[in-house]
Design a protein around this motif. Structure first.
Motif, short mmCIF file in Angstrom:
data_model
loop_
_atom_site.label_atom_id
_atom_site.label_comp_id
_atom_site.label_asym_id
_atom_site.label_seq_id
_atom_site.Cartn_x
_atom_site.Cartn_y
_atom_site.Cartn_z
N ILE A 33 0.84 -1.20 0.00
CA ILE A 33 0.00 0.00 0.00
C ILE A 33 0.87 1.23 0.00
O ILE A 33 0.63 2.18 -0.75
N HIS A 40 0.76 6.76 -6.57
CA HIS A 40 -0.38 7.66 -6.80
C HIS A 40 0.01 9.11 -6.59
O HIS A 40 -0.45 9.99 -7.31
N ILE A 76 -7.91 13.37 -4.58
CA ILE A 76 -7.02 12.20 -4.59
C ILE A 76 -5.76 12.49 -3.79
O ILE A 76 -5.33 11.69 -2.95
N PHE A 87 -0.03 4.58 6.96
CA PHE A 87 0.67 3.34 6.65
C PHE A 87 2.17 3.45 6.43
O PHE A 87 2.88 2.48 6.64
N GLU B 1 -7.30 9.32 -18.10
CA GLU B 1 -6.18 9.01 -17.20
C GLU B 1 -6.51 9.35 -15.75
O GLU B 1 -6.28 8.58 -14.84
N ILE B 2 -7.06 10.55 -15.59
CA ILE B 2 -7.42 10.96 -14.24
C ILE B 2 -8.45 9.99 -13.66
O ILE B 2 -8.37 9.58 -12.50
N LEU B 5 -6.74 6.91 -12.49
CA LEU B 5 -6.04 7.15 -11.22
C LEU B 5 -7.05 7.16 -10.08
O LEU B 5 -6.83 6.60 -9.00
N LYS B 6 -8.20 7.81 -10.36
CA LYS B 6 -9.22 7.91 -9.33
C LYS B 6 -9.68 6.52 -8.92
O LYS B 6 -9.81 6.21 -7.74
N SER B 8 -8.10 3.68 -9.30
CA SER B 8 -7.03 2.97 -8.61
C SER B 8 -6.88 3.48 -7.18
O SER B 8 -6.65 2.73 -6.23
N ASN B 9 -7.04 4.79 -7.04
CA ASN B 9 -6.95 5.38 -5.71
C ASN B 9 -8.06 4.86 -4.80
O ASN B 9 -7.84 4.53 -3.63
N CYS B 12 -7.35 1.43 -3.79
CA CYS B 12 -6.28 1.45 -2.81
C CYS B 12 -6.84 1.80 -1.44
O CYS B 12 -6.46 1.23 -0.42
N GLN B 13 -7.77 2.75 -1.44
CA GLN B 13 -8.40 3.12 -0.16
C GLN B 13 -9.12 1.94 0.46
O GLN B 13 -9.02 1.68 1.66
N LYS B 15 -8.51 -1.14 -0.03
CA LYS B 15 -7.50 -2.06 0.43
C LYS B 15 -6.95 -1.59 1.79
O LYS B 15 -6.73 -2.39 2.70
N GLY B 16 -6.78 -0.27 1.89
CA GLY B 16 -6.29 0.29 3.14
C GLY B 16 -7.20 -0.06 4.30
O GLY B 16 -6.76 -0.49 5.37
N ILE B 17 -8.49 0.10 4.08
CA ILE B 17 -9.45 -0.21 5.15
C ILE B 17 -9.38 -1.69 5.51
O ILE B 17 -9.36 -2.07 6.68
N LYS B 18 -9.29 -2.53 4.46
CA LYS B 18 -9.20 -3.97 4.70
C LYS B 18 -7.95 -4.29 5.54
O LYS B 18 -8.00 -5.04 6.51
N ILE B 19 -6.84 -3.68 5.14
CA ILE B 19 -5.59 -3.96 5.84
C ILE B 19 -5.66 -3.50 7.28
O ILE B 19 -5.19 -4.18 8.19
N LYS B 20 -6.28 -2.34 7.49
CA LYS B 20 -6.41 -1.85 8.85
C LYS B 20 -7.11 -2.90 9.71
O LYS B 20 -6.72 -3.15 10.85
N LYS B 21 -8.15 -3.49 9.12
CA LYS B 21 -8.88 -4.52 9.83
C LYS B 21 -7.96 -5.72 10.09
O LYS B 21 -7.92 -6.26 11.19
#
Ligand SMILES: CC(C)(COP(=O)(O)OP(=O)(O)OC[C@H]1O[C@@H](n2cnc3c(N)ncnc32)[C@H](O)[C@@H]1OP(=O)(O)O)[C@@H](O)C(=O)NCCC(=O)NCCS
Ligand SMILES: CC(C)(COP(=O)(O)OP(=O)(O)OC[C@H]1O[C@@H](n2cnc3c(N)ncnc32)[C@H](O)[C@@H]1OP(=O)(O)O)[C@@H](O)C(=O)NCCC(=O)NCCS
Lengths: 327, 327
Positions: A33, A40, A76, A87, B1-2, B5-6, B8-9, B12-13, B15-21
């Motif tokens: 991450i 990003h 973003i 992280f 493109e934007i 990115l959005k 993917s972002n 990623c967010q 994923k971040g929440i999942k990882i926090k858990k």
């Protein structure tokens, strides 16, 4: 019974090995991450600059689209920044690095983060009486170099510890204003200056005034500490839900209590100490002026440090209170 | 493109929440294990004392069974202790607590642990030249209170940092002998004593000798640091496999290189510095004796500190080398 314990111990060991693996997996994901976030960040900066280029070249594009895209990018960027705060491993400031080396001081656990804060406030509470005791000793034995030097060494320890912990808190999501840390750096510089101050005329001349000032400061610190602990207790009460609620994005500890009566009560005392600092600064410079500059460099240094402390504290306090008042 | 990115972002967010858990889950398991380990520790102690009771009461039980049970219990206790070293959060010594508060300084990640060690050795390497520069300044300006005081303040910083890092290393599995940390506590006490030393006859009398000693110490530290970095490089080379191999129980960094030529080379220099320390101690006490005890308390304190340092270092070094020789 022993057999049973042995079995349970074995299974515990197996679990330990499994968990070690899981820990490594999780950390790998965290690294992942952090990597994605760094990517990003770069991409969004890149896109932003490209957007600007397009804007200057072709003026006939719809303004709304541009606006939307810019907003998206800003959004973003903010998300990336916030997630990075959670992280990406960090040492934080160079000050922490000087003492602990460039190692990670970011905790991933909510309760460990919280622990940092409670320990910080507890430290202040515990050391307040020591502060006052030193002032009393200074008043009783103003001519003992043992007392004055011990006092400066103690102050050095006190401010270094505070600055260390505040820097670590900052990395872990506290919204402490950078000025308060700068304040402690300046205080460290002040203690060093005083340690290097020979027992000259200037030193003995200023000792009583600085001692009185420290006494006032000590008393006001007790009040400030009470106020901050009150904030913390409230946070604990509200925070319980927060700590368990790990799925949501926690907003840090960012809940300004605003214009509370206890904050109001504190204000005149803070202002008093801050004007005292400015007055100290004036005294040092005036002393040098009276003697046509025939004084040790430490006199100028003390004057300068008190000047910076006074103005910085005054300015920051006023802006904090103005913020509270607006909320 | 934007848009991409959005997206993917956003993912990623998520994923971040999942990882926090996941992080929280893992930590909960770690807590779990720590709890189980504490329980096992208590149980095994309890069983051990019960076994002893049975032993004293009934003498006719088969000796073999008893022996086996005792061994089992010992084994379990050792396992528990080792696992606790890995999983239970710790602050370590009271010294760390004084500076950082009672917070967790144990890292769960292998590479973060390793980072601590490399940063520690890097710090020593970087500060060695500073050490030497101060000695040169002392030789050039022996009568400047600015230089001598700065030197003591710098030493204070140096030893405090070392002691802090060593304590944190200890919690993270280093097998550094407790004496070396005690050595740095004593050095801190020495610097404090010197800071509180007035510029009296005694102080000026001892300044040259102590300066020469510091010069020797600085040079030997450079040699020691080279040796330790050599050890570390070897460890990195061998350790790569170790860090990846997370499923096995890693044995810490516990691989004594034994009776190597570089360790041998170091020995006479170490012994020289240590006898110099004992000689310093003797000089301080002799100085006091010559003046019938009419000296400041700092003279006795310096004598005592050098005495402890000399004997402790000598004793520990000899026992370490004896251990190496036996291997
Ligand atoms: C003005 C003041 C009372 C406001 O306190 P506040 O209501 O907590 O202010 P904020 O909402 O901006 O606090 C944000 C964060 O900074 C912390 N903080 C604020 N002032 C701090 C200070 N002086 N030292 C350390 N931490 C401080 C808070 O605890 C809070 O931390 P958190 O995000 O981890 O919960 C406080 O800043 C203060 O005491 N300042 C005076 C210091 C001073 O002038 N000292 C001179 C000599 S005594
Ligand atoms: C005798 C000596 C060379 C042996 O070094 P060694 O071979 O690394 O000894 P060990 O195998 O016991 O080392 C075990 C651990 O302690 C560390 N260690 C050993 N001596 C140390 C010291 N003086 N300071 C800090 N760490 C030390 C090692 O790096 C190793 O760490 P690790 O488990 O994290 O890898 C070393 O202890 C030493 O330098 N001692 C002399 C110190 C001294 O007398 N100084 C006086 C003035 S210069």
């Amino acid at each position: 019974e022993i057999l049973e314990l042995k079995r349970s111990n074995l299974s515990c060991q197996e679990k330990g090995i499994k968990i070690k693996k899981e820990i490594n997996d999780v950390y790998k994901q965290v690294d992942d991450i952090a990597g994605t976030l760094a990517k990003h960040e770069k991409e969004s900066s890149h896109l932003q600059s490209r957007l600007k280029q397009i804007l200057t070249k072709e003026k006939q594009i719809d303004n709304n689209i541009i606006k939307e895209l810019t907003d998206d990018l800003e959004q973003i960027k903010m998300n990336v920044k916030r997630s990075k705060g959670l992280f990406t491993p960090e040492t934080g400031s160079i000050f922490v690095r000087l003492f602990l080396g460039q190692v990670n001081v970011k905790h991933l656990r909510e309760n460990e983060k919280f622990r940092l804060k409670t320990e910080y406030e507890k430290f202040k509470k515990k050391t307040n009486p020591q502060f006052i005791i030193f002032v009393v000793l200074l008043l009783l034995y103003p001519h003992s170099s043992f007392v004055t030097t011990s006092w400066q060494i103690w102050l050095l320890y006190y401010y270094i510890t505070l600055a260390l912990r505040e820097n670590i808190l900052l990395v872990n999501g506290s919204s402490i204003k950078p000025w308060w840390i700068m304040h402690h750096y300046l205080s460290i510089a002040g203690s060093l200056t005083n340690l290097l101050f020979p027992f000259s005329e200037a030193f003995t001349y200023f000792l009583p005034q600085v001692t009185y000032f420290s006494g006032c400061q000590g008393l006001v610190q007790i009040l400030t500490n009470r106020y901050q602990q009150g904030r913390l207790y409230k946070l604990v009460a509200m925070g319980k839900a927060n700590i368990i609620d790990v799925t949501g994005e926690s907003e840090g500890w960012n809940n300004d209590p605003g214009w509370t009566p206890s904050a109001m009560f504190l204000l005149p005392f803070l202002l008093f100490v801050q004007f005292f600092q400015l007055y100290n600064s004036f005294s040092f410079f005036y002393f040098a002026y009276q003697r046509d500059g025939n004084v040790e460099w430490q006199v100028y240094m003390c004057g300068l440090i008190f000047l910076l402390l006074g103005f910085g504290n005054l300015f920051t306090t006023i802006s904090v209170y103005y913020q509270k008042w607006k909320n």
